[in-house]
Design a protein around this motif. Structure first.
Motif, PDB file in Angstrom:
ATOM      1  N   LEU A  47       0.842  -1.201   0.000  1.00  0.00           N
ATOM      2  CA  LEU A  47       0.000   0.000   0.000  1.00  0.00           C
ATOM      3  C   LEU A  47       0.876   1.250   0.000  1.00  0.00           C
ATOM      4  CD1 LEU A  47      -2.848  -0.898   2.518  1.00  0.00           C
ATOM      5  CD2 LEU A  47      -3.069  -0.433   0.070  1.00  0.00           C
ATOM      6  N   PHE A  48       1.905   1.219   0.817  1.00  0.00           N
ATOM      7  CA  PHE A  48       2.841   2.344   0.877  1.00  0.00           C
ATOM      8  C   PHE A  48       3.476   2.570  -0.494  1.00  0.00           C
ATOM      9  CE2 PHE A  48       7.521   2.746   1.038  1.00  0.00           C
ATOM     10  CZ  PHE A  48       7.625   4.108   1.293  1.00  0.00           C
ATOM     11  N   ALA A  49       3.946   1.471  -1.086  1.00  0.00           N
ATOM     12  CA  ALA A  49       4.681   1.606  -2.355  1.00  0.00           C
ATOM     13  C   ALA A  49       3.794   2.162  -3.459  1.00  0.00           C
ATOM     14  CB  ALA A  49       5.261   0.258  -2.754  1.00  0.00           C
ATOM     15  N   LYS A  50       2.519   1.883  -3.372  1.00  0.00           N
ATOM     16  CA  LYS A  50       1.642   2.388  -4.425  1.00  0.00           C
ATOM     17  C   LYS A  50       1.224   3.831  -4.167  1.00  0.00           C
ATOM     18  CE  LYS A  50      -1.069   2.906  -7.802  1.00  0.00           C
ATOM     19  NZ  LYS A  50      -0.831   4.338  -7.645  1.00  0.00           N
ATOM     20  N   TYR A  51       0.866   4.156  -2.950  1.00  0.00           N
ATOM     21  CA  TYR A  51       0.231   5.448  -2.706  1.00  0.00           C
ATOM     22  C   TYR A  51       1.165   6.542  -2.211  1.00  0.00           C
ATOM     23  CZ  TYR A  51      -4.000   3.017  -3.772  1.00  0.00           C
ATOM     24  OH  TYR A  51      -4.944   2.301  -4.451  1.00  0.00           O
ATOM     25  N   LEU A  52       2.370   6.186  -1.874  1.00  0.00           N
ATOM     26  CA  LEU A  52       3.294   7.212  -1.411  1.00  0.00           C
ATOM     27  C   LEU A  52       4.607   7.099  -2.184  1.00  0.00           C
ATOM     28  CD1 LEU A  52       2.620   6.846   2.403  1.00  0.00           C
ATOM     29  CD2 LEU A  52       1.941   8.758   0.965  1.00  0.00           C
ATOM     30  N   PRO A  53       5.313   8.215  -2.328  1.00  0.00           N
ATOM     31  CA  PRO A  53       6.581   8.161  -3.072  1.00  0.00           C
ATOM     32  C   PRO A  53       7.629   7.344  -2.297  1.00  0.00           C
ATOM     33  CG  PRO A  53       6.205  10.347  -2.139  1.00  0.00           C
ATOM     34  CD  PRO A  53       4.964   9.578  -1.895  1.00  0.00           C
ATOM     35  N   VAL A  54       8.194   6.340  -2.934  1.00  0.00           N
ATOM     36  CA  VAL A  54       9.100   5.436  -2.216  1.00  0.00           C
ATOM     37  C   VAL A  54      10.493   6.012  -1.999  1.00  0.00           C
ATOM     38  CG1 VAL A  54       7.979   3.268  -2.773  1.00  0.00           C
ATOM     39  CG2 VAL A  54       9.668   4.215  -4.339  1.00  0.00           C
TER      40      VAL A  54
END
Lengths: 453, 465
Positions: B429-436
């Motif tokens: 979820l993090f990798a999709k919705y926030l800049p990694v």
């Protein structure tokens, strides 16, 4: 950025001059130390001793202190008989002091090498401008090695409980089962092999590093830099592998019964922060003389941060070791702290409190702010007291096991530390004259010169 | 910070990227549709999560009797998994705080994912605390809250209570650090937003970021202050976890080296997990120019150093167990290495001490496949380390008649699987919705560390000179 700088390798080269005036002062200090020492020894031989504690504490009082300490212990679980009681001889105090200072200054000397190696290993740029200072320290190993060897050969039994006559001999009245069980590691030959082996590796690697480093001044290029990184890596590996062992050997084995897995890292952390303080103090003194103009408040700030951080690290290690032993309260472990807290008529209690104050609260509060870390006088004060604090730390590690209730701060202590410190200053100053104070072809020098935080 | 960088340093951003390239490369996976790979990965981790959640629910419903614990081994996978996850949760703050204090520019492209990973790992660890409790609805009893039960307080002498304080502090500071670092990047996404929903949500969470120099100055102060606060936290968390064991008088647990050695082990496993995740992320999101071989090499070096520190601690413990002359202590270690759990001990030794030594070879530490494989090996080893410390110290206690072995039930395993499901679901979820990757911070160091940076400026500078 590089556009507006007037930096070029040619104009940073500078040579430290160990003036005859400077030499004279160091020699006077040395002589003063020797005089104090001789006077102290004379008083000691008269049974007066330099320190007030011992002067006031008769044999009876010392005994009472011992009993106070052992009251807390469960019966015969610990047959801990400090060396001092049966084998005490007034000259032991001299040898304890020689050993203490030799170990302490060995630490400062080798931390110079450790600091330089760590900078190479981590490819740190900022410190390249000052690396010649710590690089000169390990020369002092040539002085401490023979001292350690001589004390070990001639007076080892005054320092180490495990070297007492007959402790490992079944049937002997001094036989000690626990110590006998350790004799596979704690025996004269193996101890010497380790001592000489560590010094040989340290001095060997330092000699190569120093040679390559000086060559770099003449030749430049990156080949030498790569080689220096390799030597540094080798040193870090050697030092990492030996760091626990020499702490067990030279200090922990004094209290032969006692053991702590943390001890190696604890002693290392004490050495390390002392070394950082000595490096800082040396640089500041050189700057006072007008040298090392390229070392500005940004570099000093970083040195201040290191002293601050590693004072906290020392506290962390010291406190964790204490807390776990205090919490578990096992007789064979807790004796160590009881002895220093309420044993021997409480002669070590003040030092214990003072040590924690000087090694934690003082640098923590003094070096807290940014301005303090960038102001020379604050750094000098902090560095000086860190060194004093860690001297006391080593005093606390060594004296109770060697001297028991006969220790104290007197002319012998002050004389001995003055003798060692002035010898250290002399040797390091002399070594500093042998190369430019700034390693002018260090590939990271432009970074260090433009260091700005 | 000065931008003078020695030419012998490796470049940290390759491919001649400009500032706008950075924004574009990193925002594109946030702005684009979820890819097929992402959907698959997220789907699988959700299934794992649901299966694990069932096992955890059953554990709570039936009580922790469904685990394989017995009267001798009263603590096994539950605490092993907890310590393992907390350990993994150390890398994020180390990278963001300690490496910030040490001015390591390479941290900028890995800190975001490392911090996210930290937070998720700490949540996984927390799930084991809750699982332990048996009655998770009474979890607030672990806090020293005023209450109506008379003088009922937590036991302040218990390291388990210190754990509650340490880990909750760590989680909140890490979360704050991570979120504050995200704010400028969320604002970039807000400013680029093409849909109303995105503008609203990213706008809401970017807290009205203006990008003025004053805001940036505050951002920098805040980073330094948080780094200062987090640094002691990195050490304190695993120190206190180690005290769960070291304050006791169990042979094999009570040893003074535990605090720093646990911290080193935690950094070791945390870096390995960051390595595992980033080696995948950089390929899937095509971030090879930001997470370069240099970054991977640096992380491998940290893994080798911490692995060696841990190795020295293993040997120190073993040596002192003999040196102490304490029979129980010596036996505990001989039993570890040669007793019925010898395989766990040697698994630990091989994975944690021997395998990272392979990274002494530059060819190996710059090889992506080997790095990936070894990063997993390290975490397998670190799991076994905790298992060895915990189970082998307990399974043969002072009374030989009560010696026992531990065998996990499907709920021991299921609850562990739950934590993986939770971890990967959150990470995807993090990798999709926030800049990694932290775009703002990568840009702030690009001058000097980027290859051909910035082409236009360089050209003008030359003409000026």
């Amino acid at each position: 950025m590089a556009g507006h700088s007037h930096f070029s390798p040619a104009n940073v080269e500078e040579h430290f001059e160990f003036t005859s005036e400077g030499k004279k002062r160091v020699i006077y200090a040395f002589i003063a130390g020797v005089v104090a020492l001789v006077l102290g020894i004379y008083l000691l031989s008269k049974g007066e001793a330099g320190g007030h504690e011992v002067a006031n504490a008769g044999h009876e009082a010392v005994k009472a202190g011992h009993e106070a300490a052992s009251e807390h212990l469960s019966g015969g679980a610990v047959s801990h008989q400090p060396a001092a009681e049966e084998h005490y001889d007034w000259t032991n105090r001299i040898w304890a002091n020689v050993w203490l200072n030799a170990v302490f200054f060995t630490g400062i000397a080798i931390i110079g090498m450790f600091f330089v190696s760590l900078q190479y290993l981590t490819k740190s740029g900022w410190s390249s401008v000052m690396k010649r200072v710590p690089e000169a320290f390990p020369k002092f190993l040539y002085i401490t090695l023979p001292i350690l060897l001589l004390v070990f050969f001639f007076k080892g039994d005054a320092i180490f409980h495990w070297m007492h006559h007959g402790v490992t001999e079944v049937g002997n009245e001094n036989y000690d089962k626990i110590i006998a069980g350790k004799s596979g590691y704690l025996n004269k030959t193996f101890f010497l092999v380790r001592l000489v082996g560590f010094f040989a590796l340290w001095i060997g690697l330092w000699t190569v590093l120093r040679k390559k480093s000086l060559e770099e001044d003449l030749i430049g290029g990156t080949d030498l830099f790569t080689q220096l990184v390799r030597i540094s890596t080798a040193f870090i590996v050697v030092f990492g592998a030996s760091s626990s062992m020499f702490a067990w050997d030279w200090v922990m084995s004094i209290d032969t019964h006692w053991f702590s897995t943390m001890f190696g890292w604890y002693m290392f952390s004490s050495w390390h922060v002392t070394g950082l303080a000595v490096i800082t103090l040396t640089i500041l003194l050189l700057k006072d003389k007008g040298y090392m103009a390229y070392v500005n408040e940004n570099h000093l700030h970083d040195l201040g941060k290191l002293m601050f951080a590693f004072s906290i690290f020392w506290t962390y290690v010291w406190f964790e070791q204490f807390l776990l032993i205090y919490y578990a309260n096992m007789p064979e472990e807790i004796i160590y702290f009881l002895e220093r807290w309420e044993g021997h008529n409480k002669i070590y209690k003040t030092s214990e409190i003072l040590m924690v104050f000087l090694n934690f609260f003082f640098p923590f509060l003094v070096l807290m702010t940014r301005d303090a870390k960038r102001t020379r006088i604050f750094l000098k004060i902090a560095a000086f007291f860190i060194i004093v604090g860690h001297y006391i730390d080593f005093y606390q590690m060594i004296m109770p096991g060697v001297l028991g209730g006969h220790a104290g701060y007197g002319l012998v202590e002050f004389g001995m530390v003055t003798v060692f410190a002035s010898a250290f200053i002399y040797i390091v100053s002399d070594e500093l004259t042998k190369a430019s104070l700034i390693a002018k072809n260090h590939p990271f020098l432009p970074e260090a010169v433009h260091h700005d935080i | 910070m000065s931008h003078v960088v020695s030419p012998i340093r490796e470049k940290l951003v390759t491919g001649g990227k400009s500032y706008s390239d950075v924004t574009h490369d990193i925002c594109k996976q946030v702005e684009g549709e979820p890819t097929k790979e992402w959907k698959w990965a997220f789907g699988i981790s959700s299934i794992v999560f649901i299966y694990g959640a069932y096992c955890l629910f059953y554990t709570w419903w039936q009580g922790i009797g469904v685990w394989g614990l017995n009267k001798t081994v009263g603590w096994a996978w539950d605490i092993t998994n907890f310590v393992w996850w907390v350990g993994i949760g150390h890398a994020g703050t180390l990278i963001s705080a300690v490496l910030l204090l040490f001015r390591q520019k390479w941290r900028t492209s890995i800190n975001r994912s490392a911090e996210a990973m930290t937070i998720f790992a700490v949540l996984c660890a927390a799930s084991f605390i809750l699982a332990h409790m048996g009655r998770p609805w009474l979890a607030h009893w672990a806090l020293p809250l005023p209450n109506a039960f008379g003088s009922l307080w937590v036991n302040f002498n218990s390291p388990l209570v210190w754990d509650v304080f340490a880990i909750s502090t760590y989680l909140s500071v890490s979360l704050l650090f991570w979120y504050m670092g995200l704010v400028p990047d969320l604002a970039s996404i807000r400013d680029r937003a093409t849909t109303k929903g995105r503008k609203f949500w990213y706008g809401l969470f970017s807290l009205g970021w203006t990008g003025s120099s004053k805001t940036w100055a505050r951002y920098e102060y805040m980073s330094l202050i948080l780094a200062g606060i987090s640094t002691p936290l990195v050490l304190s968390v695993h120190t206190i976890v180690s005290m769960d064991f070291a304050t006791s008088v169990i042979p094999g647990w009570h040893t003074t080296i535990f605090p720093p050695y646990f911290v080193a082990g935690a950094i070791f496993s945390g870096f390995a997990m960051v390595q595992t995740l980033l080696l995948i992320t950089r390929v899937v999101f095509k971030l090879e120019d930001y997470i370069t071989i240099e970054h991977i090499e640096m992380m491998n070096i940290v893994i080798t150093v911490t692995g060696s520190v841990v190795g020295i601690a293993y040997l120190t413990e073993f040596f002192i167990a003999w040196y102490s002359g304490v029979e129980y202590e010596s036996y505990a270690f001989i039993n570890r290495a040669t007793g019925p759990y010898w395989w766990a001990y040697w698994m630990m030794m091989t994975c944690n001490v021997i395998s990272p030594q392979l990274f002494w070879s530059k060819a190996i530490r710059t090889n992506l496949m080997v790095s990936f494989f070894l990063s997993i090996v390290v975490n397998v080893g670190m799991w076994f380390e905790r298992f060895v410390i915990i189970v082998t110290s307990l399974h043969r206690d002072y009374l030989p008649s009560s010696w026992a072995m531990f065998s996990p039930t499907m709920y021991d395993i299921g609850d562990y699987i739950f934590s993986f499901g939770l971890f990967f679901t959150l990470f995807f979820l993090f990798a999709k919705y926030l800049p990694v990757v932290n775009m703002a911070e990568v840009k702030s160091v690009m001058k000097g560390v980027s290859s051909n940076f910035p082409e236009k400026k360089k050209a003008t500078k030359k003409t000026e000179e």
